[in-house]
Write an enzyme that holds these catalytic residues in place. Structure first.
Site, short mmCIF file in Angstrom:
data_model
loop_
_atom_site.label_atom_id
_atom_site.label_comp_id
_atom_site.label_asym_id
_atom_site.label_seq_id
_atom_site.Cartn_x
_atom_site.Cartn_y
_atom_site.Cartn_z
N ALA A 18 0.87 -1.18 0.00
CA ALA A 18 0.00 0.00 0.00
C ALA A 18 0.91 1.23 0.00
CB ALA A 18 -0.88 -0.01 1.25
N GLY B 78 0.55 -5.05 1.06
CA GLY B 78 -0.71 -5.15 0.31
C GLY B 78 -0.54 -5.91 -1.00
N GLU C 228 -0.74 -9.40 -0.06
CA GLU C 228 -2.13 -9.66 0.33
C GLU C 228 -3.04 -9.79 -0.89
OE1 GLU C 228 -1.96 -6.26 3.09
OE2 GLU C 228 -2.80 -7.61 4.59
N GLU D 85 4.96 -4.83 7.21
CA GLU D 85 4.20 -3.81 7.93
C GLU D 85 4.72 -3.48 9.33
OE1 GLU D 85 2.87 -6.25 6.15
OE2 GLU D 85 1.17 -5.50 4.98
C1 LIG Z 1 -2.56 -2.49 4.24
C2 LIG Z 1 -1.27 -2.65 3.57
C3 LIG Z 1 -0.12 -2.08 4.11
C4 LIG Z 1 1.16 -2.11 3.38
O1 LIG Z 1 1.30 -2.68 2.27
S1 LIG Z 1 2.46 -1.27 4.14
C5 LIG Z 1 3.71 -1.13 2.86
C6 LIG Z 1 4.43 -2.42 2.66
N1 LIG Z 1 5.48 -2.31 1.65
C7 LIG Z 1 6.73 -1.93 1.96
O2 LIG Z 1 7.05 -1.64 3.08
C8 LIG Z 1 7.74 -1.89 0.84
C9 LIG Z 1 8.20 -0.47 0.60
N2 LIG Z 1 9.17 -0.43 -0.50
C10 LIG Z 1 10.45 -0.87 -0.35
O3 LIG Z 1 10.86 -1.40 0.65
C11 LIG Z 1 11.36 -0.68 -1.53
O4 LIG Z 1 10.76 0.26 -2.40
C12 LIG Z 1 11.62 -1.97 -2.31
C13 LIG Z 1 12.46 -2.91 -1.46
C14 LIG Z 1 10.31 -2.61 -2.71
C15 LIG Z 1 12.37 -1.63 -3.57
O5 LIG Z 1 13.53 -0.85 -3.23
P1 LIG Z 1 14.32 -0.10 -4.39
O6 LIG Z 1 14.57 -1.01 -5.53
O7 LIG Z 1 15.47 0.60 -3.73
O8 LIG Z 1 13.32 1.01 -4.95
P2 LIG Z 1 12.85 2.35 -4.19
O9 LIG Z 1 13.74 3.46 -4.62
O10 LIG Z 1 12.69 2.10 -2.73
O11 LIG Z 1 11.38 2.57 -4.79
C16 LIG Z 1 11.20 3.16 -6.07
C17 LIG Z 1 10.12 4.21 -5.87
O12 LIG Z 1 8.89 3.53 -5.47
C18 LIG Z 1 8.43 4.10 -4.25
N3 LIG Z 1 7.78 3.08 -3.44
C19 LIG Z 1 8.17 1.80 -3.28
N4 LIG Z 1 7.32 1.17 -2.45
C20 LIG Z 1 6.37 2.06 -2.08
C21 LIG Z 1 5.22 2.01 -1.23
N5 LIG Z 1 4.84 0.89 -0.62
N6 LIG Z 1 4.49 3.15 -1.06
C22 LIG Z 1 4.85 4.30 -1.71
N7 LIG Z 1 5.93 4.40 -2.54
C23 LIG Z 1 6.68 3.29 -2.71
C24 LIG Z 1 9.69 4.63 -3.56
O13 LIG Z 1 9.31 5.63 -2.63
C25 LIG Z 1 10.46 5.19 -4.74
O14 LIG Z 1 9.87 6.42 -5.11
P3 LIG Z 1 10.84 7.70 -5.40
O15 LIG Z 1 11.66 7.27 -6.58
O16 LIG Z 1 9.89 8.82 -5.69
O17 LIG Z 1 11.66 7.88 -4.16
#
Ligand SMILES: C/C=C/C(=O)SCCNC(=O)CCNC(=O)[C@H](O)C(C)(C)COP(=O)(O)OP(=O)(O)OC[C@H]1O[C@@H](n2cnc3c(N)ncnc32)[C@H](O)[C@@H]1OP(=O)(O)O
Length: 239
Positions: free
Chosen positions: A47, A92, A95, A115
């Site tokens: 998410a 998400g 999920e 999360e």
């Molecule tokens: C009810 C549900 C709840 C949930 O789902 S809570 C969220 C759970 N997900 C996460 O915690 C994962 C978050 N993302 C990461 O950890 C990393 O990404 C990755 C390991 C997946 C990939 O890392 P890398 O290859 O270094 O890419 P990057 O530079 O982190 O991401 C590229 C762009 O994508 C955006 N992004 C990635 N995941 C999310 C997200 N979950 N929500 C919002 N933005 C996201 C970043 O911010 C960035 O954006 P910009 O280039 O503008 O900095």
């Protein structure tokens, strides 16, 4: 295809509403199978953290309901839904994959419920479905550690049913969809209902659900066509 590649297909309100709309429209399309995949290096990286950051408890609860409702729609979709997991399936994203009937992973796919590392719980039914698919102990370990696992580990714990080499996951999902499409649409649909409704029931209740749906198949043309085809040594031509 989930297409918000700049944010690794992160699920914000807009994308969740769009997906809700798409699934509502597809429900009446009499599909045999449906494949979901992501654009770019992620299936869905969760998410949208940016959007969640400022939410109030009530807004977060409403957001969770939006995701839970969409994923229930997927789980109850009239035909099998196949997740062709091309990359990160986190939070998400995992999920959503768990609400699908079949999960196939590209060798680069990574899975996790990160999360608790963000100070929240899973919120799109992950605490229910992960345990349903991999067992309570594995679900607790993945959720409590927020560990990201690779496709081999996902296959080992039964999270995915097939693994493919890089870039081949949609092709493999299409093969599975074609195999499903060769069979009776009604019988596959009734089997999906029986599995979903009887899971977690006691045997007698499960048998009742299955018995009723088994009997309903005999009111369908496909049952006559399927059995006639076998008896006349030819391929069935299901409607
Ligand atoms: C009810 C549900 C709840 C949930 O789902 S809570 C969220 C759970 N997900 C996460 O915690 C994962 C978050 N993302 C990461 O950890 C990393 O990404 C990755 C390991 C997946 C990939 O890392 P890398 O290859 O270094 O890419 P990057 O530079 O982190 O991401 C590229 C762009 O994508 C955006 N992004 C990635 N995941 C999310 C997200 N979950 N929500 C919002 N933005 C996201 C970043 O911010 C960035 O954006 P910009 O280039 O503008 O900095």
């Amino acid at each position: 295809m989930i297409s918000r590649p700049k944010a690794l297909n992160a699920l914000n309100h807009k994308l969740l509403y769009e997906l809700q709309q798409i699934f509502s429209e597809l429900e009446n399309e009499k599909l045999r199978a449906l494949i979901i995949t992501g654009e770019g290096k992620a299936f869905i990286a969760g998410a949208d953290v940016q959007e969640m950051r400022g939410m109030t408890p009530q807004q977060a609860r409403d957001f969770a309901l939006t995701g839970q409702s969409l994923f229930k729609k997927i789980e109850q979709f009239p035909c099998p839904v196949i997740a062709a997991i091309n990359g990160y399936a986190l939070g998400g994203g995992m999920e959503l994959a768990l609400s699908c009937d079949i999960r196939i992973a590209d060798e680069n796919a990574k899975f996790g419920q990160p999360e608790v590392g963000l100070g929240i719980t899973p919120g799109f039914s992950g605490t229910h479905r992960l345990a349903k698919h991999v067992g309570i102990s594995q679900a607790k370990e993945l959720i409590f550690t927020a560990e990201i696992i690779n496709c081999e580990k996902a296959y080992e714990i039964g999270l995915v049913s097939r693994l493919t080499s890089e870039g081949m996951v949609v092709e493999e999902a299409t093969k599975v969809a074609k195999k499903i499409s060769n069979n009776s649409k009604t019988a596959v649909a009734y089997s999906k209902i029986s599995i979903e409704k009887s899971h977690m029931q006691n045997l007698d209740t499960a048998n009742l659900i299955e018995r009723d749906l088994f009997g309903l198949c005999f009111a369908e043309e496909d049952q006559k066509e399927g059995m006639d085809a076998f008896l006349n040594k030819r391929k069935p031509n299901f409607k």
